[in-house]
Structures are given as C-alpha cells and as structure tokens.
Design an enzyme around this catalytic site. Structure first.
Site, PDB file in Angstrom:
ATOM      1  CG  HIS A 240      -1.748  -1.155   1.462  1.00 22.74           C
ATOM      2  ND1 HIS A 240      -2.864  -1.452   0.689  1.00 22.74           N
ATOM      3  CD2 HIS A 240      -1.681  -2.154   2.379  1.00 22.74           C
ATOM      4  CE1 HIS A 240      -3.430  -2.567   1.131  1.00 22.74           C
ATOM      5  NE2 HIS A 240      -2.740  -3.011   2.152  1.00 22.74           N
TER       6      HIS A 240
HETATM    7  O1  RIB Z   1      -5.276  -0.019   4.630  1.00 16.86           O
HETATM    8  C1  RIB Z   1      -3.888  -0.022   4.407  1.00 16.86           C
HETATM    9  C2  RIB Z   1      -3.225   1.016   5.253  1.00 16.86           C
HETATM   10  O2  RIB Z   1      -3.450   0.714   6.620  1.00 16.86           O
HETATM   11  C3  RIB Z   1      -1.693   1.031   5.090  1.00 16.86           C
HETATM   12  O3  RIB Z   1      -1.220   2.330   5.314  1.00 16.86           O
HETATM   13  C4  RIB Z   1      -1.220   0.124   6.188  1.00 16.86           C
HETATM   14  O4  RIB Z   1       0.098   0.456   6.640  1.00 16.86           O
HETATM   15  C5  RIB Z   1      -2.211   0.446   7.267  1.00 16.86           C
HETATM   16  O5  RIB Z   1      -1.766   1.631   7.922  1.00 16.86           O
END
Ligand code: RIB
Ligand code: CA
Length: 311
Positions: A240
């Site tokens: 992500h």
């Molecule tokens: O949903 C994904 C996000 O939530 C990313 O930033 C992961 O690190 C968590 O913080």
C-alpha cells in the site's frame, strides 16, 4: 531541486518500505518522519520509524505525534502487522533518537519555515497529525504544496469494515477535515494498492540482495503477505504505502482521474467510507486525483532498484 516531503506514518511493514524507498531517492528531500498511532500504538510506531531510519543509514529526524484519533478511541491492526507492528524481521532497538517536541509542531514549523508551495505531505497512516496541524495553525493550509496519501477505497470497498479502508476508518473526522481543506490531494486507495502485489520471485530477489535492507524487506513482506492471502486468496501482499513514494518518483506508472471524494463520518455501517464520485453523478467539485491502476512490473522494478541502493 529535490522535492521536499514529510512522511507521516504508522509503521507497519508497508510503511517501512515506503520510508526506505523515499530515503533511497535523491529526487526527494525527506524533511522528517512523523509517527502517528494506527497499525499499532504510538509508543511502537515511533520506535518502528526510528528502527527503519537506522536501517537506512540516512540522517533524518523522527518525531512522535498524536497517540489517538481526534474524536474516537484508537483502533489498531496487530492482526495484520503483528504485535510489534514490524513483525517478520527483528531490528535492534534504535540508537536514532526521538526528536524533542510534538510531530504536529514539527509539521507546522516546517510549513512556515519553507517557501509556500514547496513542501508535500505524505501521510500513510490515519490523518490525525495532519488534521491536528491544520486545526492548530490554519495559516499553513495554503502553504502545503500537495498531500499524497495512502487511504480510502471505492470499487475495492473496505479492508477493516465492508465499507472503509483502515487509515480513513481509524480517524474519519481527521480525514474529513483534510479532504475538505482545499489542499491538492493525490489519493492512493485500495483500488490501486491491491494491484501492487508482491510475488515470491520479488521477495526472493530482495532476500538475495547483498545489503541488509533487501533481506529485511523480504522478511517483512513475507510476514505481511499472510493476512491478505488468507483473506483475499491473493498471492502476494499489497504494498500500500510505497505507492505514494512511487507516484512522486514516477507518476506515469499510475492512472486515475480527478474526482470529488468525501468522507462519511456519521454512517453506522459506512463510517470511514471514501465516497468517491468516480462517475461524476454529483456536482460536488473535484478535490482529489483518485488513482485506480498501476503498472505493477514498473512499480516493483522501481522499488527493487531503490532498495538496492541502501546499506
Ligand atoms: O489499509 C492499508 C493502510 O493501513 C496502510 O497504510 C497500512 O500500513 C495500514 O496503515
Ligand atoms: Ca500505514
């Protein structure tokens, strides 16, 4: 002239990869790393941020910020990231110090000290620190160049509830204030990050890197992957947060459109949902570049090349 950024983060294995990629990239000048409560409590995210900075060998200040959302109890994600938040690779306790002073004050000071329109904020956790900075110092809002954030979801729907993505869900009030701030937004939602999936080959490449960074990232992504493969049946973990840094370095890897995105804060079932007007069915003004597709191979080639530059 390198792009000045502040990374606001809740490490988190994917946060760690984002931080390392940024610190390996001369196109970016990381003014500081600000920790926020999210994946795990602040007491851990600030230590994890310092561990990652130490691993990188780059001198950059780390500050601790807000330890809970603006108006709700903290929700964490140990089920995804492990109890330390960085399970998968053990790093020594950091000798990198935690800076004195609150992260929010560092954000405010940085935006006032640098020329207006020259500092980009890169939040990859709940938006609490950003919203708190805007509340405490409204004058800085117009000085922010842009916000490039990981958060939200539309076609991909939620990952922490059926409707909401984790970063937005944890602090929907903060997200609503940031999305309404008028600051130019670049949003990397689950719609695109769920296409940024690691592979066994990629992890093997990192594990074989002749530095300490590659094997560390391999351990983290190996651990991080199990949650998504069990839940989605996908092969590979969605990276992500590194998508924010990759967009800053090579925006042409990504495709999306400028649309209106609002945050649901009152819904029972839909609290934290990013209501993205992808089809333009409202007359609400566009406030965000909402990204939906990525050249996955190009993204991982970039990450591999940058991570290979680190010790
Ligand atoms: O949903 C994904 C996000 O939530 C990313 O930033 C992961 O690190 C968590 O913080
Ligand atoms: Ca994160």
């Amino acid at each position: 002239m390198p792009q000045k950024i502040i990374i606001d983060t809740d490490p988190g294995q994917d946060d760690a990869v984002a931080i390392l990629t940024a610190l390996a990239s001369p196109e970016l000048q990381v003014l500081g790393i600000t920790a926020v409560a999210g994946n795990v409590p602040l007491a851990l995210t600030q230590v994890n941020a310092r561990k990652v900075v130490e691993l990188s060998g780059v001198d950059v200040p780390v500050y601790a910020g807000c330890d809970r959302p603006l108006a709700r109890p903290l929700v964490t994600a140990e089920h995804v990231h492990g109890k330390t938040g960085l399970d998968g690779t053990d790093l020594p306790e950091p000798s990198v110090p935690l800076q004195d002073g609150h992260a929010v004050d560092f954000i405010i000071r940085s935006l006032r000290d640098h020329d207006a329109g020259t500092v980009t904020l890169v939040p990859v956790g709940p938006l609490t620190n950003i919203a708190e900075a805007f509340r405490r110092a409204p004058d800085i809002v117009a000085r922010v160049q842009q916000i490039v954030l990981m958060g939200g979801a539309y076609f991909e729907v939620g990952n922490i509830t059926p409707a909401a993505e984790f970063n937005i869900f944890v602090d929907p009030e903060a997200a609503a204030e940031v999305f309404a701030s008028g600051v130019p937004l670049v949003v990397l939602p689950l719609d695109v990050t769920h296409k940024a999936l690691t592979s066994a080959d990629w992890i093997a490449t990192l594990r074989a890197m002749p530095n300490r960074t590659g094997p560390a990232v391999a351990g983290w992504t190996d651990f991080f992957e199990r949650f998504d493969t069990e839940k989605y049946g996908s092969s590979g973990a969605p990276l992500h947060d590194p998508c924010t840094i990759a967009w800053l370095l090579q925006p042409d890897l990504f495709q999306g459109r400028r649309i209106n995105v609002e945050i649901e804060t009152e819904g029972g079932l839909t609290t934290g949902m990013t209501v993205a007007d992808w089809w333009g069915v409202t007359d609400r003004p566009a406030n965000a570049l909402f990204l939906k597709d990525v050249d996955r191979d190009g993204l991982f080639a970039l990450l591999t090349e940058r991570l290979g530059r680190l010790p």
